[in-house]
Design a protein around this motif. Sequence first.
Motif, mmCIF file in Angstrom:
data_model
loop_
_atom_site.group_PDB
_atom_site.id
_atom_site.type_symbol
_atom_site.label_atom_id
_atom_site.label_comp_id
_atom_site.label_asym_id
_atom_site.label_seq_id
_atom_site.Cartn_x
_atom_site.Cartn_y
_atom_site.Cartn_z
ATOM 1 N N GLY A 465 0.648 -1.237 -0.073
ATOM 2 C CA GLY A 465 0.084 -0.132 -0.005
ATOM 3 C C GLY A 465 0.834 1.422 0.018
ATOM 4 N N ASP A 466 2.169 1.117 -0.205
ATOM 5 C CA ASP A 466 2.937 2.262 -0.205
ATOM 6 C C ASP A 466 2.922 2.951 -1.690
ATOM 7 N N PRO A 467 2.878 4.286 -1.691
ATOM 8 C CA PRO A 467 2.937 4.880 -3.082
ATOM 9 C C PRO A 467 4.139 4.996 -3.628
ATOM 10 N N ILE A 468 4.543 4.637 -4.820
ATOM 11 C CA ILE A 468 5.562 4.872 -5.541
ATOM 12 C C ILE A 468 5.494 5.471 -7.022
ATOM 13 N N ALA A 469 6.409 6.550 -7.300
ATOM 14 C CA ALA A 469 6.198 7.224 -8.800
ATOM 15 C C ALA A 469 7.488 6.640 -9.335
ATOM 16 N N PHE A 470 7.509 6.356 -10.620
ATOM 17 C CA PHE A 470 8.648 6.075 -11.700
ATOM 18 C C PHE A 470 8.675 7.332 -12.751
ATOM 19 N N ARG A 471 9.838 7.784 -12.681
ATOM 20 C CA ARG A 471 9.990 8.947 -13.684
ATOM 21 C C ARG A 471 10.010 8.283 -14.946
ATOM 22 N N VAL A 472 8.796 8.654 -15.903
ATOM 23 C CA VAL A 472 8.720 8.227 -17.138
ATOM 24 C C VAL A 472 9.800 8.294 -18.311
ATOM 25 N N SER A 473 10.265 9.121 -18.313
ATOM 26 C CA SER A 473 11.405 9.473 -19.350
ATOM 27 C C SER A 473 12.486 8.587 -18.780
ATOM 28 N N THR A 474 12.954 8.508 -17.681
ATOM 29 C CA THR A 474 14.039 7.575 -17.174
ATOM 30 C C THR A 474 13.794 6.186 -17.585
#
Length: 533
Positions: A465-474
Amino acid sequence: MWWTDLVQLRTLPALLFALALIASACGGSDPTPSASDSADETSADESMSDEAMSDEAMSDEEMSDDAMSDDEAMSDDSDDAAMADAESVSTPDPNREMQALDVPDTVLEAFGAPPLIPVGDLDDATRTSVDTLLGQRLLDRQFDDETFVAIRALGASGDPRVAWWLTDLLRVARDPDLAASISGSLSQLLGVGFDPFDAWGDAVDHLIAWDIPAPPDYLTYKRNVYLVVESRWDQLFVEESEIDWRMVSWGGVLIDDREYDTTDEPCNCIPASDNPETTGVAEGDEWLDDDTIVFGVVINDEARAYPRSIMEVREMVNDTLGGRDIAMPYCTLCGSAQVYFTDEVPEGVERPILRTSGLLTRSNKVMYDVRTFSIFDTFLGQAVSGPLLEAGVELRQNSVITTTWGQWKAEHPDTTVLHIAEALGRPDSDLRNTRDANGPIFPIGDVDPRLSVQEDVLGLLTEAGDPIAFRVSTAIEALENGETVSVEGINLVLDGGGVKAVDDDGNDLGGHQAFWFAWSQFHADTSLWPDSE
């Protein structure tokens, strides 16, 4: 002449004038508090006199900006008297208990130190001024010297919590004298000189960044302000909710409350599309260039492309794909297209039909179910008010691939695509590179500094349930170089020229792209891949 006149926009001259203002905003001019959150939005920010708050359309003469009636104009003598009355009505109690707010260093650097906040209820004088300004007199469209007296009294109250009400009123007030009076009181309360061209946005940015508490009975009076703008919001402004009402503001448009499958009917709103018309690749090629941005969706091996230009116009689609009922909201302001399954609801609950409310929360659209008037958290798919909150409705997401038409159709040659007619005459809409090119046009407060505010990220929750964001361009660059992008069972893969998240067995995890400011504000504790330097 200060209230927003919604009725007048039903006349052709006013509609053309409003559209001209919108076209100017969409051309990259500096945003103002009346900037609308879609280029096709019919702006409702034009001023009006008290007499105009009827169900009948105004004449062209009544639409004049300088048509303020004599009894609305404040002379210098009455202005001085109002100031004197305000100072006598509300003098801060020097013995009142105050609390200091703890804010991060980044907020201190960007916004300065917050004011001290009184503990407990409003004092009697302040409550009287609030009721004078935002109580029954407001609902009766009563605007006179007492209005200014109350505004000045609140400015002198020493209670920064009432600034939330003043910004609510400033959002819909278009008389320059009234706006200046509210702005002056906000400056007095918060100790900040605000941008004269966007006092509302500047003030709300400070309130959000400092996390100024809401005053007691906040929704009661905020609701009155908004009902003056749009009476059909009555069913949305309810106490029994999980909504932080401080964050809710007007997006400059009216509610779409058309019943299901009646979206061919015109509306003074951002027009959702139910069961949109689609075509195959060949007909899509007649109007879509290979580099046109589309949102690609695959469900049960059936692929469909939703051109971003159409979604900028519609912002909400209720559709069926792969045998599943879905809803697709697109928030132009936060760069977020999502797909929710609307056929996975508790027994006895009818399929939600999602619509645009005309409201925003930290520059993200507020969507609701037109059948129950239950509001949903657009980012999470959770019902946060109404009968669907009571039923515990939480919608599951399907991945949305942001890519180009050329890449999508190459990987999905059997795809369907929305018909050009769904664009309602605006197939070349490109708000991201025009209206929104210089950043958010609505208040967002402080933003996590790890990325730029409009950096594209792919966000989702881990199994824990922990949020994570991936930098799309990278992520795309790494995957194209043959590298692996995997975190806690979340695996990113290329699809149709974009990227999506799957589990270790290849099952879709339902991530979606959004601007960094939006994801990080809805998920303040988010982790980031790759870790910021």
